[in-house]
Scaffold this active site. Sequence first.
Site, PDB file in Angstrom:
ATOM      1  N   HIS A  32       2.112 -25.711   1.131  1.00  0.00           N
ATOM      2  CA  HIS A  32       3.569 -25.857   0.980  1.00  0.00           C
ATOM      3  C   HIS A  32       4.040 -27.272   1.293  1.00  0.00           C
ATOM      4  CE1 HIS A  32       3.804 -25.121   5.347  1.00  0.00           C
ATOM      5  NE2 HIS A  32       5.015 -25.598   5.301  1.00  0.00           N
ATOM      6  N   ASP A  56      -5.593 -24.717  10.640  1.00  0.00           N
ATOM      7  CA  ASP A  56      -4.223 -24.339  10.294  1.00  0.00           C
ATOM      8  C   ASP A  56      -3.446 -25.512   9.691  1.00  0.00           C
ATOM      9  OD1 ASP A  56      -2.089 -22.430  10.269  1.00  0.00           O
ATOM     10  OD2 ASP A  56      -1.218 -23.391  12.037  1.00  0.00           O
ATOM     11  N   LYS A  83      -2.933 -19.817   1.714  1.00  0.00           N
ATOM     12  CA  LYS A  83      -3.879 -20.114   2.760  1.00  0.00           C
ATOM     13  C   LYS A  83      -3.967 -18.979   3.781  1.00  0.00           C
ATOM     14  CE  LYS A  83      -2.472 -23.099   6.120  1.00  0.00           C
ATOM     15  NZ  LYS A  83      -1.605 -22.725   7.233  1.00  0.00           N
ATOM     16  N   LYS A 143       0.988 -27.847  18.393  1.00  0.00           N
ATOM     17  CA  LYS A 143       2.063 -26.904  18.713  1.00  0.00           C
ATOM     18  C   LYS A 143       2.605 -27.282  20.087  1.00  0.00           C
ATOM     19  CE  LYS A 143       1.166 -23.586  15.455  1.00  0.00           C
ATOM     20  NZ  LYS A 143       2.135 -23.504  14.357  1.00  0.00           N
ATOM     21  N   GLU A 196       4.964 -29.932  16.196  1.00  0.00           N
ATOM     22  CA  GLU A 196       5.887 -28.795  16.219  1.00  0.00           C
ATOM     23  C   GLU A 196       6.290 -28.483  17.646  1.00  0.00           C
ATOM     24  OE1 GLU A 196       4.917 -25.531  13.223  1.00  0.00           O
ATOM     25  OE2 GLU A 196       2.952 -26.244  13.823  1.00  0.00           O
ATOM     26  N   ASP A 211      -2.903  -0.678  -4.042  1.00  0.00           N
ATOM     27  CA  ASP A 211      -3.866  -1.017  -3.002  1.00  0.00           C
ATOM     28  C   ASP A 211      -4.927  -1.919  -3.640  1.00  0.00           C
ATOM     29  OD1 ASP A 211      -5.491   0.939  -0.473  1.00  0.00           O
ATOM     30  OD2 ASP A 211      -6.172  -0.958  -1.338  1.00  0.00           O
ATOM     31  N   ARG A 263       0.813  -1.212   0.000  1.00  0.00           N
ATOM     32  CA  ARG A 263       0.000   0.000   0.000  1.00  0.00           C
ATOM     33  C   ARG A 263       0.853   1.271   0.000  1.00  0.00           C
ATOM     34  NH1 ARG A 263      -4.884  -1.408   4.036  1.00  0.00           N
ATOM     35  NH2 ARG A 263      -4.144  -3.489   3.701  1.00  0.00           N
ATOM     36  N   HIS A 313      -2.610 -29.507   5.316  1.00  0.00           N
ATOM     37  CA  HIS A 313      -1.385 -30.319   5.262  1.00  0.00           C
ATOM     38  C   HIS A 313      -1.651 -31.798   5.589  1.00  0.00           C
ATOM     39  CE1 HIS A 313       0.268 -26.401   4.981  1.00  0.00           C
ATOM     40  NE2 HIS A 313       0.431 -26.167   6.264  1.00  0.00           N
ATOM     41  N   LYS A 358       7.324 -30.313  -0.465  1.00  0.00           N
ATOM     42  CA  LYS A 358       8.428 -30.955   0.269  1.00  0.00           C
ATOM     43  C   LYS A 358       8.855 -32.207  -0.494  1.00  0.00           C
ATOM     44  CE  LYS A 358       6.988 -29.224   4.774  1.00  0.00           C
ATOM     45  NZ  LYS A 358       7.997 -28.629   5.629  1.00  0.00           N
TER      46      LYS A 358
END
Length: 482
Positions: free
Chosen positions: A175, A232, A145, A337, A213, A86, A45, A237, A179
């Site tokens: 993503h 998420d 995403k 997580k 993770e 913008d 922007r 995934h 891999k």
Amino acid sequence: MPTPFDIVFFGGTGDLVMRKLLPALYQAHAAGTLHSGGRIIGLGRRDLGREGYLKKVEESARPHIPNLETEAWHTFCQRINYLPVDAENAEQFHHLAALLGAEAGQNSRALVIYLSTAPHYFMPICRHLAAAGLNRPATRIVLEKPLGHDLASAQSINTAVAAFFREEQIYRIDHYLGKEPVQNLLALRFANRLFEPLWCAAQIRAVEITIAEELGVEKRGEFYDQTGALRDMLQNHLLQLLCFTAMEPPLSLGDSDVRNAKLNVLRALKPFNAYSVRADVVRGQYNAGQIRGENVCGYREEANVSPQSLTETFIALRAEIDNPRWRGVPFLLRSGKRMAGRLAEIVLHFWPEAHPVFGCGGSPNRISVRLQPQESVKLFLQMKVPGTSLCVHEAALDLDLLKIFPERRADAYERLLLDAIDGKLALFMRSDELEAAWRWLQPVLDDWAARQPEPQPYPAGSHAPEAAIEMAAACGVDWRNR
Ligand code: BG6
């Protein structure tokens, strides 16, 4: 020969572009896989000017590049330009078109437009791009995403983009598909006939797919608190890994065949019912604990997270694929997580030996395909322990793929950006796949929305909440040791 290209980043000053996308393009540049005339245009922007943007790139992207070579960095930066655009300002899209010139997006020169923005900008951006004449034969729109937070919102994103671009121009990125070990899974399955007769319910008792993770929510508390582990990690995934693990041999490795094979898996997922929507899903949230000896806070104490948050930072789910190959086999998916270690792995657990003449020791065979941290394929066998006793013990055939193939691995984003430039769609999700995944999960989201269930607590640095460990144990899988 590398394809000539222009790549345009909406959200060009954002975190993803700085931390992942520019570093990925740099690696491709340094490896010589980018066309020498390829241009990169960041959009934002603010009116930073090219110099201002390059300063930001220097400060925010460069630190994320391992093994950077100054000369290669210098020539890479010469490719970069910046333009203030913008999403809501139609006129600025004409400036973009003027900067790109007439050749961009024609068959001789790919135009990759990467939307690294919140999804509510997708619609105005696509509309203004089309109005500025940028929907050209070789224009490709890459969508980052989150692609929806439920079925209805995913459908609206698909509809909004489809109003201006054909499906073959739309690259929905996940993503994980970039891999290397994920693609190697296809080679393992479809280039080795050894495995085909084993890859089915008669031999396999359970399949386990884990993405764990150690990291917490980092600086993304606000985003994560509205998102949670299902949206998420699982919807995208984990389900994509499930598709690669379970799909039938595709007719070819071409775009449609691979995507059709994945779609068939998603469509065959056994729908949830009023019982399974609770019995087969565990949601957890981390409390304070220790990661590698360091004390870390609980999720509700994280910055920009509500102290009463009910968002799950862990999800475990037992799925079943209702087709002849897999009927009856539990697919145990989990992601969290602040878990005991960083691990992304697919494990196929075989049934125990039908006639166990070796009465002493032994455990059923397993195949493990590890994506990270250390790329490997392991086949766990039972071998006789040396000596006079007739005992067996587990021993692994261990393929350390980094040793066998020491070549440089392209990072997932690098691979996917190169595919987008080359117009290869196989590793991107099609609209029907995206919707099939959300459609299957919608009853879980509806159940949570209606009940607002309290997530099961687990200490940071542990393997999973107790309820998830019990769910896996009921399928013969021990979630406490990996
Ligand atoms: C992203 C999630 O898609 O994947 C993050 O939004 C997560 O929350 C990340 O940390 C994990 O990716 P990787 O490649 O580090 O396993």
